[in-house]
Design an enzyme around this catalytic site. Structure first.
Site, PDB file in Angstrom:
ATOM      1  N   GLN A 125      42.678  40.140  26.774  1.00 25.87           N
ATOM      2  CA  GLN A 125      41.928  38.885  26.632  1.00 25.87           C
ATOM      3  C   GLN A 125      40.459  39.238  26.448  1.00 25.87           C
ATOM      4  O   GLN A 125      39.788  39.624  27.409  1.00 25.87           O
ATOM      5  CB  GLN A 125      42.156  38.079  27.916  1.00 25.87           C
ATOM      6  CG  GLN A 125      41.459  36.764  28.018  1.00 25.87           C
ATOM      7  CD  GLN A 125      41.627  36.203  29.440  1.00 25.87           C
ATOM      8  OE1 GLN A 125      42.383  36.736  30.242  1.00 25.87           O
ATOM      9  NE2 GLN A 125      40.925  35.143  29.747  1.00 25.87           N
ATOM     10  N   GLU A 243      45.283  31.127  33.456  1.00 21.38           N
ATOM     11  CA  GLU A 243      44.883  32.240  34.328  1.00 21.38           C
ATOM     12  C   GLU A 243      44.606  31.747  35.750  1.00 21.38           C
ATOM     13  O   GLU A 243      44.855  32.440  36.725  1.00 21.38           O
ATOM     14  CB  GLU A 243      43.631  32.917  33.748  1.00 21.38           C
ATOM     15  CG  GLU A 243      43.268  34.204  34.457  1.00 21.38           C
ATOM     16  CD  GLU A 243      42.120  34.959  33.772  1.00 21.38           C
ATOM     17  OE1 GLU A 243      41.550  34.421  32.813  1.00 21.38           O
ATOM     18  OE2 GLU A 243      41.809  36.070  34.221  1.00 21.38           O
TER      19      GLU A 243
HETATM   20  C1  LIG Z   1      39.515  42.985  37.761  1.00 20.71           C
HETATM   21  C2  LIG Z   1      38.853  42.192  36.679  1.00 20.71           C
HETATM   22  C3  LIG Z   1      39.527  41.982  35.497  1.00 20.71           C
HETATM   23  C4  LIG Z   1      38.900  41.262  34.461  1.00 20.71           C
HETATM   24  N1  LIG Z   1      39.601  41.094  33.295  1.00 20.71           N
HETATM   25  C5  LIG Z   1      39.017  40.442  32.274  1.00 20.71           C
HETATM   26  C6  LIG Z   1      39.699  40.322  31.020  1.00 20.71           C
HETATM   27  O1  LIG Z   1      40.829  40.807  30.855  1.00 20.71           O
HETATM   28  N2  LIG Z   1      39.078  39.678  30.025  1.00 20.71           N
HETATM   29  C7  LIG Z   1      37.822  39.130  30.162  1.00 20.71           C
HETATM   30  O2  LIG Z   1      37.343  38.529  29.204  1.00 20.71           O
HETATM   31  N3  LIG Z   1      37.139  39.239  31.327  1.00 20.71           N
HETATM   32  C8  LIG Z   1      37.711  39.882  32.384  1.00 20.71           C
HETATM   33  N4  LIG Z   1      37.040  40.017  33.579  1.00 20.71           N
HETATM   34  C9  LIG Z   1      35.657  39.542  33.657  1.00 20.71           C
HETATM   35  C10 LIG Z   1      35.442  38.290  34.482  1.00 20.71           C
HETATM   36  O3  LIG Z   1      35.951  37.156  33.832  1.00 20.71           O
HETATM   37  C11 LIG Z   1      33.918  38.179  34.715  1.00 20.71           C
HETATM   38  O4  LIG Z   1      33.543  39.282  35.496  1.00 20.71           O
HETATM   39  C12 LIG Z   1      33.545  36.896  35.428  1.00 20.71           C
HETATM   40  O5  LIG Z   1      33.728  35.784  34.590  1.00 20.71           O
HETATM   41  C13 LIG Z   1      32.075  36.925  35.933  1.00 20.71           C
HETATM   42  O6  LIG Z   1      31.217  37.266  34.907  1.00 20.71           O
HETATM   43  P1  LIG Z   1      30.110  38.414  35.105  1.00 20.71           P
HETATM   44  O7  LIG Z   1      30.827  39.621  35.618  1.00 20.71           O
HETATM   45  O8  LIG Z   1      29.370  38.540  33.842  1.00 20.71           O
HETATM   46  O9  LIG Z   1      29.179  37.920  36.275  1.00 20.71           O
HETATM   47  P2  LIG Z   1      27.949  36.927  36.136  1.00 20.71           P
HETATM   48  O10 LIG Z   1      28.347  35.754  35.307  1.00 20.71           O
HETATM   49  O11 LIG Z   1      26.748  37.699  35.705  1.00 20.71           O
HETATM   50  O12 LIG Z   1      27.773  36.445  37.631  1.00 20.71           O
HETATM   51  C14 LIG Z   1      27.051  37.212  38.613  1.00 20.71           C
HETATM   52  C15 LIG Z   1      27.011  36.399  39.892  1.00 20.71           C
HETATM   53  O13 LIG Z   1      26.285  35.181  39.685  1.00 20.71           O
HETATM   54  C16 LIG Z   1      27.071  34.053  40.051  1.00 20.71           C
HETATM   55  N5  LIG Z   1      26.806  32.938  39.152  1.00 20.71           N
HETATM   56  C17 LIG Z   1      26.710  33.010  37.796  1.00 20.71           C
HETATM   57  N6  LIG Z   1      26.508  31.769  37.289  1.00 20.71           N
HETATM   58  C18 LIG Z   1      26.498  30.914  38.345  1.00 20.71           C
HETATM   59  C19 LIG Z   1      26.330  29.502  38.460  1.00 20.71           C
HETATM   60  N7  LIG Z   1      26.156  28.712  37.387  1.00 20.71           N
HETATM   61  N8  LIG Z   1      26.393  28.960  39.716  1.00 20.71           N
HETATM   62  C20 LIG Z   1      26.594  29.736  40.808  1.00 20.71           C
HETATM   63  N9  LIG Z   1      26.734  31.081  40.748  1.00 20.71           N
HETATM   64  C21 LIG Z   1      26.690  31.665  39.535  1.00 20.71           C
HETATM   65  C22 LIG Z   1      28.507  34.536  39.927  1.00 20.71           C
HETATM   66  O14 LIG Z   1      29.398  33.774  40.737  1.00 20.71           O
HETATM   67  C23 LIG Z   1      28.396  35.988  40.375  1.00 20.71           C
HETATM   68  O15 LIG Z   1      28.437  36.050  41.785  1.00 20.71           O
HETATM   69  C24 LIG Z   1      37.613  40.721  34.631  1.00 20.71           C
HETATM   70  C25 LIG Z   1      36.934  40.914  35.844  1.00 20.71           C
HETATM   71  C26 LIG Z   1      37.543  41.648  36.851  1.00 20.71           C
HETATM   72  C27 LIG Z   1      36.797  41.867  38.136  1.00 20.71           C
END
Ligand SMILES: Cc1cc2nc3c(=O)[nH]c(=O)nc-3n(C[C@H](O)[C@H](O)[C@H](O)COP(=O)(O)OP(=O)(O)OC[C@H]3O[C@@H](n4cnc5c(N)ncnc54)[C@H](O)[C@@H]3O)c2cc1C
Length: 391
Positions: A125, A243
């Site tokens: 994905q 999901e």
């Molecule tokens: C094991 C694992 C598997 C994954 N697999 C996939 C996959 O197959 N495909 C894929 O596309 N993605 C995948 N992901 C990614 C996952 O969807 C993202 O890590 C997640 O959406 C968070 O995005 P980010 O890591 O960029 O964090 P950020 O968006 O940068 O967030 C950082 C912090 O800020 C907080 N935050 C951000 N915006 C807000 C808001 N508006 N209000 C309050 N708090 C906020 C978040 O909660 C977090 O604590 C995976 C992640 C993990 C850990």
């Protein structure tokens, strides 16, 4: 949605069939290492598919069995209770495949989905990007049309199983001038296409289960578009709904088995060895047990929502948030039973399978991140269910 006596009788007959099949099946031992686990579970998916147990609630036209989500739940329950593993290709089966089934073109459904179900093709994905996770709609991977092809450039990250996958369901911006939720398209990318590079990243479990994916002038036929050009956001929401909701159904059954197993271990060993877990840890395990039961009640409602087509829904976020909280409480409770033996897990007390629980505990940390973080689920619940003001 009310369940009739006939529904219940059908489900119990189905449960009997599943149990009978599992009783004679060669259930595999699953190695803890990623390569071994992947190979064994892919073969297991093929076995389950050939027996009619993958895509249970999918339409027959898409290679499924045409049964209900309740049948799927019964199967998952029996699978977990038999100590048998889930198949490997769940991102395909439970998440992106369902969106292709709903929104895809005939050729996509007919040619891609049976291979997805059997595990012949593994799917990933491609949503998150280095600067676009929670704010997914800000994604910057670009795709434009030249002749009958998309040309795609950009980068994805945290893409689970990308290094093992044959196909990726990718979000790309196809209209840079449109408001950010518009102008995104949902495109199916063959991972062997020149210009696609998947570079594995190691998680705290020690496994490199996810990757960063680079796309450089990747040419993909226009017929790989799912739905309409620039209207991929709604399909992405459908995928995320699966999901957050459907996946919870499978995980819940695994928690039930895990908590029962831990309790059995304690019953068999406490007193016998003269070692007793602290009251605080037992109390925490008791709370985990109650939480797993509460999650069961919640997933019954998820089934009803699936039967009535109430997806995507903000209730998906309730499911995902609950899954995360139960999973982290449960695996913390079990590893707390290990006490200091967490560092020497192969000598775990109470007959516990130390290495397995330590790994589950590490993996559980990801539950509050993947599929949208817990903060994001709380925002959705606050704004869309409770009617609270944004921010
Ligand atoms: C094991 C694992 C598997 C994954 N697999 C996939 C996959 O197959 N495909 C894929 O596309 N993605 C995948 N992901 C990614 C996952 O969807 C993202 O890590 C997640 O959406 C968070 O995005 P980010 O890591 O960029 O964090 P950020 O968006 O940068 O967030 C950082 C912090 O800020 C907080 N935050 C951000 N915006 C807000 C808001 N508006 N209000 C309050 N708090 C906020 C978040 O909660 C977090 O604590 C995976 C992640 C993990 C850990």
């Amino acid at each position: 949605m009310t369940h009739t006596a006939q529904d219940t009788a059908d489900l119990e007959a189905y449960r009997g069939q599943v149990r009978a099949w599992l009783a004679q099946a060669a259930v595999p031992e699953v190695p803890l290492d990623l390569e071994g686990r992947f190979a064994v579970l892919r073969e297991w998916q093929k076995t389950l598919y050939e027996a009619g147990f993958v895509g249970i609630s999918w339409t027959r036209a898409a290679g499924g069995q045409g049964l209900s989500p309740s049948h799927q739940l019964v199967f998952s329950e029996e699978l977990a209770r038999a100590g048998a593993p889930q198949p490997i290709g769940l991102i395909g089966v439970d998440v992106v495949g369902k969106s292709i089934e709903t929104y895809g073109l005939d050729w996509q459904r007919q040619q891609l989905l049976p291979r997805l179900l059997s595990g012949a093709d593994i799917w990933c994905q491609g949503f998150s990007e280095p600067e676009s996770g929670s704010d997914l709609a800000s994604l910057r991977t670009r795709a434009w049309i030249e002749g009958d092809e998309f040309v795609i450039n950009g980068q994805k990250v945290w893409t689970s199983w990308a290094h093992k996958a044959q196909w990726c369901a990718l979000l790309a911006r196809t209209d840079a001038g449109a408001p950010k939720h518009r102008g995104i398209s949902y495109i199916l990318v063959d991972m062997s296409t020149p210009g696609v590079t998947a570079r594995p990243l190691v998680q705290m479990t020690g496994d490199d289960e996810f990757c960063e994916v680079f796309l450089e002038d990747v040419r993909v036929p226009v017929r790989n578009l799912v739905g309409q050009l620039n209207e991929g956001w709604a399909i992405a929401q459908d995928t995320l709904s699966h999901e957050r909701g459907s996946y919870t159904l499978r995980r819940r059954v695994e928690y039930e088995v895990a908590v029962e197993e831990a309790v059995q271990n304690l019953r068999g060993h406490v007193g016998a060895t003269g070692t007793e877990p602290p009251d605080r840890v037992l109390e925490q395990l008791g709370r985990s047990y109650a939480a797993v039961r509460a999650l069961e009640a919640l997933t019954r409602r998820t089934i009803d929502r699936q039967l009535t087509g109430d997806i995507p829904s903000p209730y998906d976020s309730v499911d995902k948030l609950s899954l995360n909280e139960v999973e982290q409480l449960l695996y913390t409770s079990i590893t707390d039973l290990l006490g200091p033996f967490r560092l020497a897990a192969d000598r775990a007390p109470f007959g516990l399978d130390g290495p397995r629980w330590v790994k589950e505990h590490y993996y559980s940390r990801a539950a509050s991140i993947y599929g949208g973080t817990s903060q994001i689920q709380k925002n959705i619940i606050g704004e869309r269910l409770l009617g609270l003001p944004r921010g």
